[in-house]
Design a protein around this motif. Structure first.
Motif, PDB file in Angstrom:
ATOM      1  N   GLY A  79      -5.360   6.594   4.619  1.00 21.80           N
ATOM      2  CA  GLY A  79      -4.537   7.743   4.260  1.00 21.80           C
ATOM      3  C   GLY A  79      -3.080   7.354   4.292  1.00 21.80           C
ATOM      4  N   VAL A  80      -2.232   8.270   3.850  1.00 22.16           N
ATOM      5  CA  VAL A  80      -0.794   7.996   3.865  1.00 22.16           C
ATOM      6  C   VAL A  80      -0.045   9.297   4.105  1.00 22.16           C
ATOM      7  N   LEU A  81       1.024   9.203   4.858  1.00 21.46           N
ATOM      8  CA  LEU A  81       1.933  10.323   5.071  1.00 21.46           C
ATOM      9  C   LEU A  81       3.268   9.996   4.429  1.00 21.46           C
ATOM     10  N   ASP A 121       7.555  10.321 -10.802  1.00 23.56           N
ATOM     11  CA  ASP A 121       8.988  10.507 -11.016  1.00 23.56           C
ATOM     12  C   ASP A 121       9.656  11.378  -9.959  1.00 23.56           C
ATOM     13  N   ALA A 122       8.857  12.091  -9.164  1.00 27.59           N
ATOM     14  CA  ALA A 122       9.421  12.917  -8.095  1.00 27.59           C
ATOM     15  C   ALA A 122       9.735  12.102  -6.843  1.00 27.59           C
ATOM     16  N   LEU A 123       9.381  10.811  -6.856  1.00 29.16           N
ATOM     17  CA  LEU A 123       9.634   9.958  -5.701  1.00 29.16           C
ATOM     18  C   LEU A 123      11.098   9.553  -5.641  1.00 29.16           C
ATOM     19  N   ASP A 124      11.752   9.909  -4.554  1.00 31.27           N
ATOM     20  CA  ASP A 124      13.117   9.469  -4.264  1.00 31.27           C
ATOM     21  C   ASP A 124      13.022   8.470  -3.120  1.00 31.27           C
ATOM     22  N   THR A 125      13.015   7.194  -3.467  1.00 31.11           N
ATOM     23  CA  THR A 125      12.769   6.170  -2.459  1.00 31.11           C
ATOM     24  C   THR A 125      13.839   6.139  -1.371  1.00 31.11           C
ATOM     25  N   ASP A 126      15.048   6.532  -1.700  1.00 31.42           N
ATOM     26  CA  ASP A 126      16.118   6.536  -0.700  1.00 31.42           C
ATOM     27  C   ASP A 126      15.941   7.643   0.329  1.00 31.42           C
ATOM     28  N   ARG A 127      15.111   8.621  -0.007  1.00 28.15           N
ATOM     29  CA  ARG A 127      14.944   9.772   0.881  1.00 28.15           C
ATOM     30  C   ARG A 127      13.500   9.942   1.355  1.00 28.15           C
ATOM     31  N   THR A 128      12.646   8.949   1.125  1.00 31.23           N
ATOM     32  CA  THR A 128      11.229   9.103   1.456  1.00 31.23           C
ATOM     33  C   THR A 128      10.767   8.009   2.412  1.00 31.23           C
ATOM     34  N   ALA A 129      10.241   8.425   3.553  1.00 31.71           N
ATOM     35  CA  ALA A 129       9.617   7.523   4.513  1.00 31.71           C
ATOM     36  C   ALA A 129       8.108   7.614   4.336  1.00 31.71           C
ATOM     37  N   ALA A 130       7.410   6.513   4.591  1.00 33.13           N
ATOM     38  CA  ALA A 130       5.964   6.473   4.365  1.00 33.13           C
ATOM     39  C   ALA A 130       5.262   5.831   5.543  1.00 33.13           C
ATOM     40  N   LEU A 131       4.029   6.265   5.783  1.00 33.46           N
ATOM     41  CA  LEU A 131       3.272   5.804   6.938  1.00 33.46           C
ATOM     42  C   LEU A 131       1.805   5.672   6.572  1.00 33.46           C
ATOM     43  N   SER A 132       1.202   4.540   6.896  1.00 37.37           N
ATOM     44  CA  SER A 132      -0.229   4.347   6.742  1.00 37.37           C
ATOM     45  C   SER A 132      -0.932   5.022   7.914  1.00 37.37           C
ATOM     46  N   THR A 133      -2.000   5.772   7.616  1.00 42.42           N
ATOM     47  CA  THR A 133      -2.651   6.573   8.647  1.00 42.42           C
ATOM     48  C   THR A 133      -4.158   6.372   8.637  1.00 42.42           C
ATOM     49  N   VAL A 168       3.883  15.183   2.681  1.00 41.88           N
ATOM     50  CA  VAL A 168       2.654  15.068   1.891  1.00 41.88           C
ATOM     51  C   VAL A 168       1.674  14.193   2.667  1.00 41.88           C
ATOM     52  N   ALA A 169       0.462  14.710   2.875  1.00 39.19           N
ATOM     53  CA  ALA A 169      -0.629  13.928   3.463  1.00 39.19           C
ATOM     54  C   ALA A 169      -1.633  13.648   2.356  1.00 39.19           C
ATOM     55  N   ALA A 170      -1.861  12.381   2.045  1.00 39.38           N
ATOM     56  CA  ALA A 170      -2.779  12.012   0.966  1.00 39.38           C
ATOM     57  C   ALA A 170      -3.920  11.173   1.510  1.00 39.38           C
ATOM     58  N   SER A 171      -5.086  11.336   0.899  1.00 37.77           N
ATOM     59  CA  SER A 171      -6.287  10.623   1.324  1.00 37.77           C
ATOM     60  C   SER A 171      -6.807   9.747   0.195  1.00 37.77           C
ATOM     61  N   TYR A 231       0.833  -1.203   0.000  1.00 39.07           N
ATOM     62  CA  TYR A 231       0.000   0.000   0.000  1.00 39.07           C
ATOM     63  C   TYR A 231       0.866   1.250   0.000  1.00 39.07           C
ATOM     64  N   LEU A 232       1.877   1.265   0.837  1.00 40.76           N
ATOM     65  CA  LEU A 232       2.739   2.436   0.942  1.00 40.76           C
ATOM     66  C   LEU A 232       3.489   2.699  -0.364  1.00 40.76           C
ATOM     67  N   SER A 233       3.994   1.655  -0.984  1.00 42.96           N
ATOM     68  CA  SER A 233       4.728   1.848  -2.236  1.00 42.96           C
ATOM     69  C   SER A 233       3.787   2.259  -3.364  1.00 42.96           C
ATOM     70  N   GLY A 234       2.592   1.649  -3.407  1.00 41.35           N
ATOM     71  CA  GLY A 234       1.628   2.001  -4.443  1.00 41.35           C
ATOM     72  C   GLY A 234       1.166   3.445  -4.332  1.00 41.35           C
ATOM     73  N   MET A 235       0.872   3.894  -3.124  1.00 41.01           N
ATOM     74  CA  MET A 235       0.439   5.266  -2.926  1.00 41.01           C
ATOM     75  C   MET A 235       1.580   6.253  -3.185  1.00 41.01           C
ATOM     76  N   SER A 236       2.777   5.887  -2.772  1.00 42.55           N
ATOM     77  CA  SER A 236       3.928   6.764  -3.009  1.00 42.55           C
ATOM     78  C   SER A 236       4.114   7.009  -4.494  1.00 42.55           C
ATOM     79  N   ARG A 237       3.991   5.939  -5.295  1.00 46.04           N
ATOM     80  CA  ARG A 237       4.148   6.079  -6.755  1.00 46.04           C
ATOM     81  C   ARG A 237       2.993   6.870  -7.352  1.00 46.04           C
ATOM     82  N   MET A 238       1.789   6.630  -6.874  1.00 46.54           N
ATOM     83  CA  MET A 238       0.632   7.325  -7.424  1.00 46.54           C
ATOM     84  C   MET A 238       0.709   8.831  -7.149  1.00 46.54           C
TER      85      MET A 238
END
Length: 394
Positions: free
Chosen positions: A253-255, A85-97, A237-240, A74-81
């Motif tokens: 949601g995801v942070l 191309d602005a996603l830098d996986t080495d510098r991005t932490a993600a959280l299910s909310t 980024v807070a996404a719903s 879920y976290l990877s899918g939402m991050s990509r969505m």
């Protein structure tokens, strides 16, 4: 202890919902609550969501916890969505909310831990719950100009001047698209200018992306977010998933937190995990698993995107119809801003007295600042609203 509690100010939108339900008039119209409705007045379950739930039901063998940060797929899918191309996986932490609101709260908690002296800059106007949460947390706030009441468009020069006063380490809360409550969006060039201001001041962008796909399209609605996050050393980024997947009650949601250096990513991720543990321990999974199931299957993704596009075009059509009705009734183009706004909301520009008159005489409910939910209309109710607006003297 409980005898010392003080009454809390009621949420105006929730109070309006209660008033609407109690109204016994036939043909009443609810343009207040921020929920998408189809032409029949229902908030439907999307086709892809139904199919995903069937697959989950058939395959699921346990209801045990997932992880503190949520399901990785879920976290990877939402991050990509969201970021593409602005996603830098080495510098991005993600959280299910717990929904987009939970992502906003966890983002503010994370930012406060990182900089206890920050100020949060919010647009004037903004979603009322932004301010409510900030005040409840005791976080210092500042407003920046955003909306021109006279033109019902953006006040970009005022916005730039106010954002230039932000300090290094402050948060600048931006609406990713479909600005709530005004419907007035920034252009991509304006997003570039905002990004340049943030770069000069050292303030951190914090994007609330609640309506991706409801404005100009999935990628188009995220373009500003991607530009700002891609250029910033740090960002939130807070996404719903409530609106674009229609899973409001599932609270998915995801942070996303972008850090300045890859070495900081694990520290940020650990802190975000800690915040979930302290707030509600493990995040809810069902809504997130629905989204993950859809995004991991090409056929389901295609069907979901097709239905989301139907929703978006339907709201755009209602905007065009309402603007045309008002143009015909008034003989002027002063309501054409409705056609240019995007998303579910627009601020009409009516006074509180005019809003009350529209409600009293026509059983049409909207928020007191004249924010109306376009998705609460249908082809038959648009002419009724148009006449009510004109008769109220808006």
């Amino acid at each position: 202890m409980f005898g010392t509690l003080k009454p809390q100010a009621p949420d105006k939108i929730l109070a309006l919902m209660g008033e609407f339900k109690a109204d016994t008039r036939q043909g009443k119209i609810d343009l207040g609550v921020g929920v998408y409705k189809d032409p029949t007045g229902l908030t439907p379950v999307m086709r892809a969501v139904r199919e995903a739930e069937k697959r989950i039901w058939d395959a699921e063998t346990t209801k045990t916890y997932t992880t503190l940060i949520g399901e990785p797929g879920y976290l990877s899918g939402m991050s990509r969505m969201v970021l593409a191309d602005a996603l830098d996986t080495d510098r991005t932490a993600a959280l299910s909310t717990v929904g987009g609101t939970g992502a906003i709260r966890q983002a503010l908690e994370l930012a406060r831990i990182g900089n206890p002296d920050l100020t949060v800059h919010v647009s004037d106007p903004t979603w009322p719950n932004h301010v409510s949460i900030l005040n409840f947390m005791g976080l210092p706030t500042a407003t920046y100009r955003y909306f021109d009441d006279a033109t019902r468009g953006g006040d970009f020069e005022g916005m730039k001047a106010d954002l230039a006063r932000a300090r290094k380490g402050d948060l600048v809360l931006l609406h990713g698209c479909c600005h709530n409550p005004t419907g007035a969006n920034l252009t991509l060039d304006q997003w570039r200018q905002v990004s340049e201001i943030l770069d000069r001041t050292g303030a951190v962008p914090f994007v609330d992306l609640a309506y991706q796909g409801f404005g100009d399209g999935l990628d188009e609605d995220a373009a500003g977010t991607r530009l700002v996050v891609g250029n910033a050393p740090e960002a939130l980024v807070a996404a719903s998933c409530s609106k674009n997947f229609g899973i409001y009650r599932e609270r998915a949601g995801v942070l996303l937190a972008k850090v300045a250096d890859p070495a900081q990513r694990d520290l940020a991720q650990g802190t975000m995990s800690f915040l979930n543990r302290q707030t509600y321990s493990f995040p809810p999974d069902h809504g997130a698993r629905i989204v993950m199931t859809i995004l991991e299957d090409a056929a389901l993704t295609a069907d979901w995107k097709a239905e989301l596009e139907e929703v978006r075009l339907g709201m755009l059509g209602l905007r065009q119809q309402l603007a045309a009705e008002l143009r015909e009734l008034t003989g002027s183009d002063r309501f054409d801003f409705l056609e240019h706004h995007r998303g579910m909301f627009s601020r009409l520009g009516a006074t509180p007295a005019q809003v009350q008159k529209i409600k009293d005489e026509n059983a049409i409910y909207m928020v007191g600042d004249s924010r109306l939910n376009i998705a609460g209309l249908n082809r038959d109710s648009v002419p009724i609203l148009a006449r009510a607006i004109v008769e109220a003297g808006v």
